[in-house]
Design an enzyme around this catalytic site. Structure first.
Site, PDB file in Angstrom:
ATOM      1  CG  ASP A   1      64.157 152.722  24.134  1.00 22.70           C
ATOM      2  OD1 ASP A   1      63.639 152.988  22.855  1.00 22.70           O
ATOM      3  OD2 ASP A   1      65.136 151.528  24.214  1.00 22.70           O
TER       4      ASP A   1
ATOM      5  CG  ASP B   1      69.663 152.597  22.639  1.00 19.35           C
ATOM      6  OD1 ASP B   1      69.857 152.304  23.684  1.00 19.35           O
ATOM      7  OD2 ASP B   1      68.485 151.777  21.422  1.00 19.35           O
TER       8      ASP B   1
ATOM      9  CG  HIS C   1      63.969 152.308  19.450  1.00 17.25           C
ATOM     10  ND1 HIS C   1      63.839 150.798  19.534  1.00 17.25           N
ATOM     11  CD2 HIS C   1      65.000 152.821  19.604  1.00 17.25           C
ATOM     12  CE1 HIS C   1      64.839 150.655  20.583  1.00 17.25           C
ATOM     13  NE2 HIS C   1      65.450 152.055  20.670  1.00 17.25           N
TER      14      HIS C   1
ATOM     15  CG  HIS D   1      62.661 150.648  28.386  1.00 26.82           C
ATOM     16  ND1 HIS D   1      63.244 149.644  28.146  1.00 26.82           N
ATOM     17  CD2 HIS D   1      64.178 151.586  28.254  1.00 26.82           C
ATOM     18  CE1 HIS D   1      64.062 149.690  27.205  1.00 26.82           C
ATOM     19  NE2 HIS D   1      65.058 150.443  26.743  1.00 26.82           N
TER      20      HIS D   1
ATOM     21  CG  HIS E   1      61.444 147.482  23.843  1.00 29.38           C
ATOM     22  ND1 HIS E   1      61.845 149.146  23.427  1.00 29.38           N
ATOM     23  CD2 HIS E   1      63.511 147.007  23.639  1.00 29.38           C
ATOM     24  CE1 HIS E   1      63.271 149.022  23.160  1.00 29.38           C
ATOM     25  NE2 HIS E   1      64.379 148.031  23.770  1.00 29.38           N
TER      26      HIS E   1
END
Ligand SMILES: [Zn+2]
Ligand SMILES: [Zn+2]
Length: 500
Positions: free
Chosen positions: A189, A74, A460, A168, A438
């Protein structure tokens, strides 16, 4: 506050993707005639062109630099499309480990797609690229990607940028970007909890941040503490084994799966009674990615570095010279494809893709779902529109996408609906423990408060999560908080005297 602001002092922000949603992250910032693009992802809930960010809504030829935060689909999976199929002509940067893994992931995804089209795929990982580009496009565009090191400042065309560790996944970074005296921090992220292999994100020291662009995946909800979560995860997995079932853990091929492997390996090392159950890591990329993990030990935390050094010392004394590094697992077997898998008795299976759209994890789900002894354990963040998201509602049946193609599946007791829409009963258990790495609502709010930027832009996150975080932030501090939808232009005034 109310005096008119010169257009020249405005920062413009546009989300081409990842605005009030999770998926296809790609954002544009413009200031003083410079244009920076942040990430180039796809949406896991859609296929083909529908999975792309809204690239048609912006003139990509005006972009000076494109910064990729990490290798997740993503955030990076539409990069070959941008480089090979659009008029983009800027420079692209990512960290060394990100590029190393990106290279394998992208090539694999195209191969999986080809297999998926040719037959019904029995191998593969994260087939998310639906003919947007081919393997040659990936190979041709690899030399255009420049690699950069953490904590080092780079300059191009008057834009200064520095990647900082984001936690992450391996190689993930947040970017501090400076354009004409204006400092923008983009988190990508990020995670701040202690991990078994990653360095958690920290605030860049002694830097004034004028604008923070921040993920909002978990909104204001809180995680249970890490140790409790690990205990609950292991209790869930061993519970499935104890009742004679198979435990399916759908995971993205590489990244958080390495953390889960460390947890499982450690548990099996301490609990002899479970060693009769094999742990499989089903990924065609397993070996290639392990080489990357063994190479970038320096990008990981002290826990891994100490284990690595201890193994090297032990290895140099041994006759065969073999040191068991932290990524040489004793209780985990890697599995290239399901053809080599002997499905008898209980086991723990980590299989990709993480959201069970297709591929190995979906094949196994369809095979194992009818038996109530089996269990699915979700550990990642599940995006809207994917099987991982819908199965958490515990539906009575799930659609067969992997088992109804060439041969009838009498053994599955499947019910034929219409022409080829076969539904499979779902009686297996479904549980969720997040190891998605996250920040939770509390960690995120604390980070935002510490950064203390006058302007915060949330990205996000699904709309409801984003808005709940937004109102929480507005109640706490005097800051401007934006939560723009895709393609909604935000103009933020920054007066010259503030940024000079
Ligand atoms: Zn990610
Ligand atoms: Zn993401």
């Amino acid at each position: 506050e109310t005096e008119p602001v010169d257009k020249a002092d405005e920062l413009t922000f546009i989300a081409l993707g990842g605005g009030a949603e999770v998926g296809r992250s790609s954002h544009i910032i413009q200031y003083k005639g410079k244009t920076v693009m942040l990430d180039a992802g796809v949406h896991p809930g859609y296929e083909g062109f529908a999975a792309l960010p809204f690239y048609d809504e912006f003139d990509l030829s005006t972009v000076d630099i494109l910064l990729i935060t990490h290798f997740h689909m993503d955030h990076a999976a539409s990069l070959p499309y941008v480089l090979a199929k659009t008029n983009f002509s800027g420079r692209v940067y990512m960290t060394h480990p990100t590029k190393a893994i990106y290279k394998w992931l992208m090539q694999d995804s195209v191969r999986v797609q080809n297999t998926h089209i040719a037959s019904s795929a029995t191998s593969g990982t994260d087939g998310y690229v639906n003919q947007l580009f081919n393997e040659q496009d990936i190979l041709n565009t690899l030399p255009m990607i420049q690699t950069i090191s953490f904590n080092t400042t780079h300059t191009h065309n008057g834009i200064r940028f520095t990647p900082y560790p984001a936690g992450h996944v391996l190689g993930a970074c947040m970017y501090l970007i400076e354009i004409a005296g204006l400092n923008v921090l983009f988190t990508g992220d990020y995670s701040r909890e202690d991990d078994r292999h990653l360095i958690p994100a920290s605030i860049p020291r002694s830097v004034r941040v004028d604008c923070l662009i921040c993920e909002s995946t978990f909104g204001i909800s809180s995680h249970i503490p890490r140790l409790e979560r690990e205990t609950a995860l292991m209790k869930s997995i061993t519970g499935i084994l104890n009742r004679g079932g198979r435990a399916l853990l759908p995971v993205f091929a590489v990244g958080r799966s390495q953390e889960l492997l460390l947890i499982l390996e450690d548990y099996w090392a301490r609990h002899e009674e479970y060693r009769k159950y094999p742990i499989y890591y089903a990924s065609s990329l397993a070996r290639k990615c392990m080489v990357v993990y063994q190479t970038y030990i320096d990008a990981m935390n002290d826990n891994i570095r100490n284990k690595f050094q201890a193994a090297q010392l032990a290895g140099s004394g041994a006759a065969d010279g073999a040191g068991n590094g932290p990524w040489d697992f004793q209780y985990i077997r890697s599995l290239k494809s399901l053809e080599r898998f002997d499905d008898v008795g209980g086991c723990v299976m980590l299989a990709s893709p993480g959201m069970m759209q297709n591929g190995v994890s979906r094949s196994l789900l369809e095979r194992w779902a009818p038996d109530p002894k089996n269990g699915v354990v979700i550990t990642g963040y599940s995006v809207e529109g994917t099987m991982a998201k819908s199965i958490m509602l515990e539906p009575d049946t799930i659609p067969a996408v992997m088992t109804n193609r060439n041969q009838p599946q009498g053994g599955l007791m499947s019910k034929k609906l219409g022409d080829d829409k076969v539904m499979i009963p779902r009686r297996c258990t479904v549980q969720e423990y997040s190891f998605a790495a996250h920040v939770d609502g509390t960690e995120n709010r604390k980070f935002i408060e510490e950064v203390n930027a006058p302007v915060v832009i949330l990205v996000h996150g699904e709309k409801h999560n984003m808005n709940r975080l937004k109102s929480r932030l507005l109640g706490l501090q005097k800051m401007k908080v934006y939560s723009p939808a895709n393609c909604e232009e935000v103009h933020i005034p920054f007066r010259q005297d503030k940024t000079a």
